[in-house]
Design a protein around this motif. Structure first.
Motif, mmCIF file in Angstrom:
data_model
loop_
_atom_site.group_PDB
_atom_site.id
_atom_site.type_symbol
_atom_site.label_atom_id
_atom_site.label_comp_id
_atom_site.label_asym_id
_atom_site.label_seq_id
_atom_site.Cartn_x
_atom_site.Cartn_y
_atom_site.Cartn_z
ATOM 1 N N GLU A 16 38.462 44.724 72.482
ATOM 2 C CA GLU A 16 38.412 45.290 73.833
ATOM 3 C C GLU A 16 37.058 45.915 74.149
ATOM 4 O OE1 GLU A 16 43.150 46.360 74.471
ATOM 5 O OE2 GLU A 16 41.826 47.807 73.472
ATOM 6 N N ASP A 20 36.603 43.055 78.413
ATOM 7 C CA ASP A 20 37.784 43.621 79.068
ATOM 8 C C ASP A 20 38.739 42.523 79.524
ATOM 9 O OD1 ASP A 20 36.354 42.516 81.144
ATOM 10 O OD2 ASP A 20 36.180 44.353 82.320
ATOM 11 N N LYS A 22 41.777 40.149 79.607
ATOM 12 C CA LYS A 22 43.157 40.383 79.197
ATOM 13 C C LYS A 22 43.916 39.046 79.080
ATOM 14 C CE LYS A 22 42.753 44.880 79.230
ATOM 15 N NZ LYS A 22 42.763 45.647 77.963
ATOM 16 N N LEU A 104 46.845 42.905 72.635
ATOM 17 C CA LEU A 104 45.892 42.630 73.706
ATOM 18 C C LEU A 104 46.568 42.227 75.013
ATOM 19 C CD1 LEU A 104 43.184 40.646 71.692
ATOM 20 C CD2 LEU A 104 42.986 42.977 72.562
#
Length: 275
Positions: A16, A20, A22, A104
């Motif tokens: 992370e 960033d 996802k 995650l």
């Protein structure tokens, strides 16, 4: 692993900090099939050797990196190369990336492998959608302390492979004119190809295909609440009365030949799947 929770947090936090992004779908790419990761758009590539707590792939045909990005409009994280029990890693180590994927934000796992076909319909080059499995590795990644934050002590494996995803895979195959078979995957520890007597035994107890991976990752994926779809690329015939010999080089060669069809099927599935 002394404290699995701490290691998951450490590893996911490391990723992370790099991005960033996802991901929503995890991909585990088996022998000779890792080039699907090259299709990922705007890729973020992280070498396994740079990731805290990650093992390193030691088998030919497994590149050894995580690739995050977009594929067919879906946010994915792909393992370009997996880990195997026979490499000397523990079951918890080889399934650790699945735990990290969940941390995650991944909701679905699509796991692939190269395998031997024990059913005559599973010819070299066939694609088999996994409907169920037999864990014949002699071990289990859930043995030991259970962390309730990760999943229940006794998870139900009666529907380890999501039935709707299995139906979707066949439907996409039909649309793309790609023949898909269906069967039960039997996992062994390796690292040798089974004897004829052993193959007869596995066939007699219900196995359709045989390989040295997948089941540990699926067990952990189910434990942690992920939807799972498994696809096997049949690279050789493992029929006891017909088999002569097989080598890893031959397995990779057939996987490479089947790769275009495999990639087309997986991309078609991803384009239609709804999470």
């Amino acid at each position: 692993m002394a404290n699995l929770l701490e290691k998951i947090i450490e590893t996911s936090s490391y990723i992370e900090k790099i991005t960033d992004f996802k991901p929503e779908i995890g991909l585990i790419l088996g022998s000779g099939l890792g080039t699907l990761a090259d299709e990922i758009e705007n890729p973020i590539k992280i070498e396994y050797e740079d990731i805290p707590n990650f093992p390193i792939s030691t088998v030919e045909g497994h590149e050894g990196r995580l690739v995050l990005g977009t594929l067919e409009g879906k946010k994915v994280i792909a393992m370009q190369g997996r880990f195997h029990y026979y490499e000397g890693y523990s079951m918890k180590e080889i399934t650790f990336p699945v735990r990290v994927m969940k941390a995650l934000g991944v909701e679905m796992l699509l796991v692939t492998n190269a395998c031997g076909g024990m059913d005559k319909k599973l010819y070299p080059g066939a694609l088999m959608i996994i409907e169920d499995h037999i864990n014949f590795t002699g071990d289990n990644p859930l043995i030991g302390r259970n962390f309730e934050e990760l999943g229940p002590r006794f998870p139900d494996m009666s529907t380890a492979y999501d039935r709707d995803l299995v139906k979707l895979a066949h439907s996409v195959g039909d649309k793309l004119d790609i023949k898909t078979e269906q069967g039960i995957y039997a996992a062994i520890s390796g690292p040798y190809y089974f004897s004829k007597a052993e193959l007869r035994m596995l066939r007699n107890i219900g196995g359709d295909a045989i390989g040295m991976s997948t089941v540990p990752e699926v067990i952990v994926a189910k434990h942690t609440g992920l939807k799972v779809l498994g696809i096997s690329c049949v690279t050789d015939m493992a029929i006891a009365d017909e088999i002569e010999s097989i080598s890893h080089e031959e397995v990779i060669a057939v996987a490479n030949e089947t790769r275009p069809k495999f990639i087309k099927l997986v991309k078609g599935i991803l384009s239609e799947v709804n999470l």
